[in-house]
Every structure is written in C-alpha cells, then in structure tokens.
Scaffold this active site. Structure first.
Site, PDB file in Angstrom:
ATOM      1  N   ARG A  51      38.053  51.201 120.183  1.00 61.57           N
ATOM      2  CA  ARG A  51      37.653  52.088 120.761  1.00 61.57           C
ATOM      3  C   ARG A  51      37.952  53.171 119.799  1.00 61.57           C
ATOM      4  NH1 ARG A  51      41.511  55.015 123.032  1.00 61.57           N
ATOM      5  NH2 ARG A  51      41.834  52.983 124.775  1.00 61.57           N
ATOM      6  N   TYR A 103      16.126  69.572 125.539  1.00 69.88           N
ATOM      7  CA  TYR A 103      16.442  68.492 125.868  1.00 69.88           C
ATOM      8  C   TYR A 103      16.602  68.623 127.617  1.00 69.88           C
ATOM      9  CZ  TYR A 103      17.880  63.919 127.603  1.00 69.88           C
ATOM     10  OH  TYR A 103      18.201  62.707 128.722  1.00 69.88           O
ATOM     11  N   ASP A 175      19.810  68.518 117.356  1.00 65.79           N
ATOM     12  CA  ASP A 175      19.068  67.632 117.503  1.00 65.79           C
ATOM     13  C   ASP A 175      18.234  67.461 116.417  1.00 65.79           C
ATOM     14  OD1 ASP A 175      18.026  65.749 119.392  1.00 65.79           O
ATOM     15  OD2 ASP A 175      18.723  66.825 121.283  1.00 65.79           O
ATOM     16  N   LYS A 200      16.654  56.334 120.830  1.00 60.08           N
ATOM     17  CA  LYS A 200      14.573  56.649 120.441  1.00 60.08           C
ATOM     18  C   LYS A 200      14.355  56.208 119.700  1.00 60.08           C
ATOM     19  CE  LYS A 200      15.830  58.957 124.467  1.00 60.08           C
ATOM     20  NZ  LYS A 200      16.067  60.517 124.373  1.00 60.08           N
TER      21      LYS A 200
HETATM   22  C1  LIG Z   1      17.295  61.240 124.803  1.00 52.86           C
HETATM   23  C2  LIG Z   1      17.436  62.287 124.869  1.00 52.86           C
HETATM   24  C3  LIG Z   1      19.347  62.992 124.181  1.00 52.86           C
HETATM   25  C4  LIG Z   1      19.776  61.787 125.363  1.00 52.86           C
HETATM   26  O1  LIG Z   1      19.847  60.909 124.440  1.00 52.86           O
HETATM   27  P1  LIG Z   1      20.739  59.347 125.673  1.00 52.86           P
HETATM   28  O2  LIG Z   1      20.858  58.590 124.508  1.00 52.86           O
HETATM   29  O3  LIG Z   1      19.492  59.353 126.583  1.00 52.86           O
HETATM   30  O4  LIG Z   1      21.512  59.793 126.312  1.00 52.86           O
HETATM   31  C5  LIG Z   1      19.323  64.232 123.921  1.00 52.86           C
HETATM   32  N1  LIG Z   1      17.873  65.401 123.038  1.00 52.86           N
HETATM   33  C6  LIG Z   1      17.015  64.487 122.946  1.00 52.86           C
HETATM   34  C7  LIG Z   1      15.683  65.360 122.431  1.00 52.86           C
HETATM   35  C8  LIG Z   1      16.364  63.211 123.690  1.00 52.86           C
HETATM   36  O5  LIG Z   1      15.130  63.198 123.441  1.00 52.86           O
END
Ligand SMILES: *Cc1c(COP(=O)(O)O)cnc(C)c1O
Length: 381
Positions: A51, A103, A175, A200
């Site tokens: 963890r 997001y 992000d 992604k």
């Molecule tokens: C998908 C996404 C997130 C969240 O990520 P998860 O892996 O689904 O928790 C945050 N920011 C953006 C721009 C995203 O496309």
C-alpha cells in the site's frame, strides 16, 4: 536523452534477479525486513508493504517523472484518486481556482467534496488571463489548469498562469491527460504539479485504470500527498502499474497517429455543411490555436463538434456511427464517440448538441467515411 528514448528506457532496467528484459510484475504485498524493520537494500529494495510502495509501481513512477521532466512521481489507482489526493492535501481554508470547462469528475469533486474539507472552489475561465488575475487577487492557494480542456478543447496559457499564480503565492497543478507528455510538459512551463489519468493515452488500450501526479520538486507537498496515498490506500495494483508502463513504451508512436487522424477529421468536419461548429486547437481559426502552437508540439487526438440540428441530430450521429464506438473515455487504439451531456449525469453543463471524439489508430479514411455517413441525416447549415 530525447523524450522518445526516455519513454522506452526510464524505469525499464533489466530485472536484476533474472536479467529479463521486460520488467517483472512483483505481486508481493509485503517485503522482508530486518529485525528492527530495516528495509531490504537490494537493487529493487526499499519497500515494506504494497500500500505504501512496490517495485512495479516504483518503475512506473521513475518513467512518469522522466517523461514529464519532474523530480518525483506518485502513481494512483485512478485519475480521480490522484486529483483527490492532491487537492485534499491542501490546508483547510484553501481556495482552489478551477476552470469553467473541466473534466466533469473534477467539477463534482470541487463542488461537493472540497467544501466538506473546508476548501473552496472558485470557477473561472482560465483561458481569460485577466479573469485568472482577478481571482488570484482574491486569495487562491492552488490553480487547477486543464488544457486542452474536456470537452470543449479550450486552451489555457500555462506559463502565463504560472507566472501570475506564483506572484500571488499560489501553486499550479495541470491536468495533462488530453495533451499527454508527448505534446506538452507543464513543468517546463513552470507548473508545480502535473496530473494524468493514466487510464487514457498512457495506458492507451482501454484496459487499465490509473492516475499519476508528477512533482516539479520532491518537497513538503510531495511528502504530504505521498503520506495521504499510503494511508488512504489509493495505490496502483502491480498488474495495472505494469500495463501502464507497457503503454508508455509506445506512447510516442501512438500519439503521432492520434494527431494525424484528428487533424484530418477536424479539417473534414470544419468544411462539412452539416457541422455547426468544431473545437480543435489545431484548426487555424480555433480560439486556442495560437497558445496551443506555442505550448504544445501538436494538437492531440481529441475533437468535439456539433452537427447542425441540435441534440436530436447529435444523438442520430451517435446511432449511425459504425467505426466510432459509442463509449466514454479516450486515448485508446479504437475511436470513440460520445454525446457528452448524456454522459455527464443528472446535471450536465455541456451544450446538448456537443459530440466528443477520441480518434484512435484506425486509418483516417475509414474514420472520415464513417462520420460522413453518420452525418447524412443531420440538418444543413
Ligand atoms: C478521465 C479523466 C480524468 C479522471 O481519470 P480516471 O482515471 O477516470 O479516474 C481526469 N481528467 C481528465 C481530463 C480525464 O479525461
């Protein structure tokens, strides 16, 4: 080393125990230690309990720090876990500036969860520097930037925001999920932390969830977030860490093809009589084009557009799509289409005619032909 080389070699030393060229997946939850909990000092030692940290995740973190040019990285179970760990590590009384187009999970977290922690979210159009400066003057602890943004592909000027934020005593977290480290490195533009949903493009095959934070400095903030991950348990599982690490090795070639396909599709849509508007920073007429050209190496694989005819026309395009799959998420090998407002849940903020595309690695001709036939029944402008 060049970024392409780093993406292959960072965190990818042969297994010291066997010489295996592909990294091992180390599943152990616990690691042998000395009588007074002295940690193992072998080549992949230093771990105590999964963890807190584990060798497969450590390899991934080395790779993430290298490809974003950071001092240290932390991997998480999901992107949302990464965002939550960072923002909930801010002190009580903090104010976080959040982009107007962001997001949807980040928006909900900022609206519902941060207030419970005594943290206020201030929503601002981060493409408007004057608006960012005005908000900073009101006292901000952390500026959250997402560029290009989800789903409108709005472009915010990371370097200019970082300069204004730092002058006002705020940190900047970006992000970078849509751009990927291949196209944009926020730390090089003076951001303090980069966040990725590694679910992604980094994973890249729509088969693994993960998140990451990469820090410009291994400082007190890094330590606080690391401690929080350890004690709240949002650690990445070994197999997931391994899949994301594997995805990173091919990231550059995949992103290049995503960009090529997206550019061809955006140009096709922009010229199409049944398309009312296209959001893609690679189009010369796009409001974000100039800044994107400065801070990105290419414009990415994400496009959003609205067919003529509103919500019904948009839903019909989704129904007729054959090569594009109706699904959320992005950055995988297969092209996806979604009616964003329908995916956002009970209180959508996105215009109800907007479709979001994640362009995959198929041939551009097949993707364009699919959109051409899907648009046939839409209205004309
Ligand atoms: C998908 C996404 C997130 C969240 O990520 P998860 O892996 O689904 O928790 C945050 N920011 C953006 C721009 C995203 O496309």
């Amino acid at each position: 080393m060049k970024p392409e080389t780093l993406a292959i070699h960072a965190g990818n030393a042969p297994d010291p125990a066997t010489g295996a060229v592909a990294p091992p997946i180390q599943l152990a939850t616990t690691f042998v230690h000395g009588p007074a909990a002295e940690r193992h000092t072998g080549a992949e030692g230093g771990h105590e309990y999964q963890r807190e940290s584990h060798p497969t995740q450590a390899r991934l973190e080395d790779a993430l720090a290298a490809i974003e040019g950071g001092a240290a990285a932390l991997a998480f179970a999901t992107g949302m876990a990464a965002i939550h760990a960072l923002l909930s590590s801010l002190p009580r009384g903090s104010r976080v500036l959040v982009p107007r187009d962001v997001y949807s999970g980040t928006r909900v977290l900022a609206r519902e969860f941060l207030p419970e922690l005594g943290i206020e979210a201030v929503f601002v159009d981060t493409t408007d520097l004057a608006a960012v400066r005005a908000a900073l003057a009101g006292g901000i602890t952390c500026v959250w930037v997402e560029t290009p943004s989800n789903p409108r592909l709005e472009v915010s000027d990371i370097a200019a925001i970082a300069e204004a934020a730092h002058a006002a005593g705020a940190i900047v977290a970006c992000d970078n999920t849509f751009a990927t480290p291949v196209l944009q490195n926020p730390l090089a533009l003076d951001a303090d932390v980069v966040m990725h949903s590694t679910t992604k493009s980094l994973g890249g095959h729509s088969d693994v969830m993960g998140g990451a934070l990469v820090f410009a400095r291994r400082d007190a903030l890094f330590e606080r977030v690391s401690h929080r991950r350890h004690l709240t348990g949002a650690t990445l599982a070994p197999f997931n860490a391994w899949l994301i690490l594997r995805g990173i090795r091919t990231l550059h070639v995949r992103v290049a093809q995503h960009c090529r396909n997206a550019r061809a599709i955006a140009e096709f849509l922009a010229a199409h009589p049944k398309v009312a508007r296209v959001h893609y920073p690679g189009l010369p007429g796009d409001p974000g084009h100039a800044i994107a050209s400065r801070q990105m190496r290419d414009y990415g694989g994400m496009i959003s557009f609205a067919p003529v005819g509103g919500r019904e026309a948009a839903l019909e395009v989704c129904r007729r799509a054959r090569v594009f799959t109706n699904a959320t998420s992005l950055g995988g090998v297969e092209s996806l289409i979604e009616h964003r407002a329908s995916v956002e849940g009970p209180r959508p903020v996105t215009a109800d005619d907007l479709l979001r595309l994640s362009t995959g690695l198929e041939h551009a001709d097949d993707l364009i032909a699919d959109l051409a036939q899907a648009l046939e029944t839409a209205g004309s402008r």
